[in-house]
Design an enzyme around this catalytic site. Structure first.
Site, PDB file in Angstrom:
ATOM      1  N   HIS A 298       7.718  20.427 -16.851  1.00 43.66           N
ATOM      2  CA  HIS A 298       7.034  19.224 -17.352  1.00 43.66           C
ATOM      3  C   HIS A 298       5.820  19.526 -18.218  1.00 43.66           C
ATOM      4  O   HIS A 298       5.217  18.621 -18.775  1.00 43.66           O
ATOM      5  CB  HIS A 298       6.606  18.323 -16.184  1.00 43.66           C
TER       6      HIS A 298
HETATM    7  C1  UD1 Z   1      -0.046  15.385 -14.817  1.00 41.28           C
HETATM    8  C2  UD1 Z   1      -1.087  16.495 -14.775  1.00 41.28           C
HETATM    9  C3  UD1 Z   1      -0.410  17.826 -14.535  1.00 41.28           C
HETATM   10  C4  UD1 Z   1       0.457  17.787 -13.312  1.00 41.28           C
HETATM   11  C5  UD1 Z   1       1.465  16.651 -13.476  1.00 41.28           C
HETATM   12  C6  UD1 Z   1       2.374  16.562 -12.268  1.00 41.28           C
HETATM   13  C7  UD1 Z   1      -3.033  16.125 -16.251  1.00 41.28           C
HETATM   14  C8  UD1 Z   1      -3.710  16.598 -17.474  1.00 41.28           C
HETATM   15  N1  UD1 Z   1      -1.786  16.599 -16.044  1.00 41.28           N
HETATM   16  O1  UD1 Z   1       0.753  15.617 -15.960  1.00 41.28           O
HETATM   17  O2  UD1 Z   1      -1.412  18.802 -14.326  1.00 41.28           O
HETATM   18  O3  UD1 Z   1       1.123  19.005 -13.147  1.00 41.28           O
HETATM   19  O4  UD1 Z   1       0.733  15.439 -13.643  1.00 41.28           O
HETATM   20  O5  UD1 Z   1       3.343  15.628 -12.390  1.00 41.28           O
HETATM   21  O6  UD1 Z   1      -3.599  15.375 -15.496  1.00 41.28           O
HETATM   22  N2  UD1 Z   1       4.716   8.799 -16.342  1.00 41.28           N
HETATM   23  C9  UD1 Z   1       5.567   7.887 -15.777  1.00 41.28           C
HETATM   24  N3  UD1 Z   1       5.333   7.505 -14.496  1.00 41.28           N
HETATM   25  C10 UD1 Z   1       4.302   7.986 -13.764  1.00 41.28           C
HETATM   26  C11 UD1 Z   1       3.421   8.893 -14.369  1.00 41.28           C
HETATM   27  C12 UD1 Z   1       3.634   9.298 -15.662  1.00 41.28           C
HETATM   28  O7  UD1 Z   1       6.523   7.435 -16.398  1.00 41.28           O
HETATM   29  O8  UD1 Z   1       4.159   7.598 -12.589  1.00 41.28           O
HETATM   30  C13 UD1 Z   1       4.970   9.243 -17.730  1.00 41.28           C
HETATM   31  C14 UD1 Z   1       4.169   8.435 -18.699  1.00 41.28           C
HETATM   32  O9  UD1 Z   1       4.962   8.176 -19.799  1.00 41.28           O
HETATM   33  C15 UD1 Z   1       3.060   9.381 -19.114  1.00 41.28           C
HETATM   34  C16 UD1 Z   1       3.688  10.743 -18.927  1.00 41.28           C
HETATM   35  O10 UD1 Z   1       4.616  10.596 -17.858  1.00 41.28           O
HETATM   36  O11 UD1 Z   1       2.616   9.156 -20.408  1.00 41.28           O
HETATM   37  C17 UD1 Z   1       2.700  11.806 -18.599  1.00 41.28           C
HETATM   38  O12 UD1 Z   1       1.889  11.439 -17.479  1.00 41.28           O
HETATM   39  P1  UD1 Z   1       0.383  11.990 -17.342  1.00 41.28           P
HETATM   40  O13 UD1 Z   1      -0.240  11.536 -16.098  1.00 41.28           O
HETATM   41  O14 UD1 Z   1      -0.353  11.730 -18.592  1.00 41.28           O
HETATM   42  O15 UD1 Z   1       0.557  13.567 -17.288  1.00 41.28           O
HETATM   43  P2  UD1 Z   1       1.659  14.446 -16.571  1.00 41.28           P
HETATM   44  O16 UD1 Z   1       2.512  15.071 -17.597  1.00 41.28           O
HETATM   45  O17 UD1 Z   1       2.346  13.717 -15.474  1.00 41.28           O
END
Ligand code: UD1
Length: 425
Positions: free
Chosen positions: A237
């Site tokens: 991811h």
């Molecule tokens: C975040 C953490 C990362 C961790 C990961 C675990 C930061 C900088 N990164 O990354 O260190 O390893 O979580 O999963 O904080 N999304 C959904 N549903 C959710 C959450 C996210 O669909 O419940 C999608 C959204 O489109 C979002 C994307 O995933 O834009 C990324 O989510 P985000 O929280 O920005 O970062 P992660 O890649 O999950």
């Protein structure tokens, strides 16, 4: 004293759950010690759980609360997704209002996600009154460094550590890193790993998971007890790996040989699932994710990469325990496989968790296809697991809470109660 514990994203939940549980235990033991003639303060220690809402899907957040016996958050900021700046700023705005209302003595932040830094920064600058009091900031999993400032998590780690008053370290490299950055040793405590506390206390419950049957990963007739097939487990991811077409396809090329031999189970993060479609990488996968949380059974003997929806904590732990090999770009999974003695191939250029390599379970393979394929071949023969890292013994949260309970925040206020929090019985 009021302790506020902050969680936001998936990897925070398993690190915070043992802290909440140890705080609850301490709260009740202080309360039961309160009797006539006991001069211990009635207020004792109480806690509030704040969820920033960085992760919000049931699969990324909700299911972890039940799997880990975490109580529902007392406060949910409901921030959701956004760019790094937007997400961090939204959390800060909402968290400041919570701090001013609740005036905790200590704010506990965990790990290295945007919620960790946003809440530490807010707590460092808040002022509870004319004396300028603020809460103490405690960072769980302090001191880890990859040395790679292009990772958002590395920025979050460095800044959070420099803002913190109490730094709780999981492995010895953390002590060296913090000393090298000039952080005073009195603030630093080597306590072990709360994520491993969760793993050790959930291992048996994970055995009751039916995920192996659902995925058709038993060799004989279905049912607990029949032998488990040889399979690999994959998670990817990191933006550097999945947000660029060439990087993502190079990793998938590196997995071809493994996939020709056995099934590779791939619970895919929402970000990764989106990229598979966007980059047209479907040809690398046996199954496309349904995106509805349902896991369908596989045909016997099926090979290749099977994409499934993200799993809850116990199902994932069950899959990890029984896997022949794990391939990942996650930080936490490098540690969990070390504790379980399962060979792990990390598809990154570096790790902030060198103890996982020293313990003999983890290999840093880089992200090129040939390096990954070679590391996989070597790890399939790996019998080099040495021993669990020091203090990864299931007792880290107890150590942390006993240090917290001795802390003396300037801002501890007589009469500031934990409204909305179950008081110790
Ligand atoms: C975040 C953490 C990362 C961790 C990961 C675990 C930061 C900088 N990164 O990354 O260190 O390893 O979580 O999963 O904080 N999304 C959904 N549903 C959710 C959450 C996210 O669909 O419940 C999608 C959204 O489109 C979002 C994307 O995933 O834009 C990324 O989510 P985000 O929280 O920005 O970062 P992660 O890649 O999950």
């Amino acid at each position: 004293m009021k302790v506020m514990v902050v969680v936001g994203a998936r990897p925070n939940f398993m690190k915070a759950a043992p802290i909440i549980s140890a705080l609850r235990e301490l709260g009740s033991s202080l309360a039961s010690a309160d009797g006539p003639g006991n001069d211990r303060p009635k207020e004792g220690i109480c806690h509030l759980l704040v969820h920033t809402g960085q992760h919000y899907d049931t699969a990324m957040s909700g299911s972890f609360f039940s799997d880990l016996d975490l109580p529902a958050p007392d406060i949910d900021l409901g921030v959701g997704s956004g760019s790094h700046a937007v997400q961090t700023a939204e959390i800060m705005k909402k968290f400041e209002a919570v701090l001013l209302r609740e005036r905790p003595g200590v704010v506990v932040v965990v790990g290295d996600v945007n919620s960790t830094l946003a809440c530490a920064l807010t707590a460092a600058k808040v002022s509870f009154g004319p004396e300028g009091h603020r809460p103490l900031i405690a960072h769980i999993e302090a001191g880890l460094r990859s040395g790679d400032r292009s990772m958002p998590e590395e920025i979050n780690r460095v800044l959070t550590d420099h803002l913190s008053d109490l730094l709780f370290v999981t492995e010895e490299s953390g002590l060296r890193n913090l000393a090298a950055e000039g952080i005073a040793s009195e603030k630093v405590h080597f306590v072990g790993n709360t994520m491993i506390d969760s793993l050790l206390s959930s291992r048996q419950r994970a055995d009751a998971s039916t995920v192996l049957d659902t995925l058709g990963l038993r060799t004989g007739a279905h049912g607990n007890g029949s032998a488990v097939s040889q399979y690999a487990l994959l998670t990817l991811h990191r933006p550097a790996n999945v947000d660029r077409d060439t990087a993502f396809s190079s990793i998938l090329e590196g997995l071809r040989e493994l996939g020709a031999e056995r099934p590779i189970i791939f619970p895919a993060h929402p970000r990764t699932r989106r990229r598979i479609r966007e980059f047209g990488l479907e040809r690398y996968f046996q199954w496309q994710p349904a995106g509805n949380g349902r896991i369908e059974a596989a045909a016997q003997g099926e090979r290749g990469i099977r994409v499934i929806d993200p799993l809850g904590y116990l199902d994932f732990l069950c899959l990890m325990k029984n896997a022949t090999l794990v391939v990942t770009d996650s930080g936490g999974i490098q540690e969990e496989t070390t504790c379980l003695g399962i060979p792990c191939v990390t598809v990154r250029q570096n790790t902030e968790r060198p103890v996982t390599v020293e313990s003999g379970t983890n290999v840093i393979a880089g992200t090129g296809d040939e390096g990954i394929a070679a590391a996989i071949r070597a790890q399939l023969k790996n019998t080099g697991f040495r021993k669990a890292p020091e203090k990864w013994d299931g007792q880290a949260a107890g150590r942390i809470v006993s240090i917290l309970s001795a802390a003396n925040p300037h801002s501890a206020q007589e009469g500031v109660r934990c409204a909305g929090t179950p008081q110790p019985q």
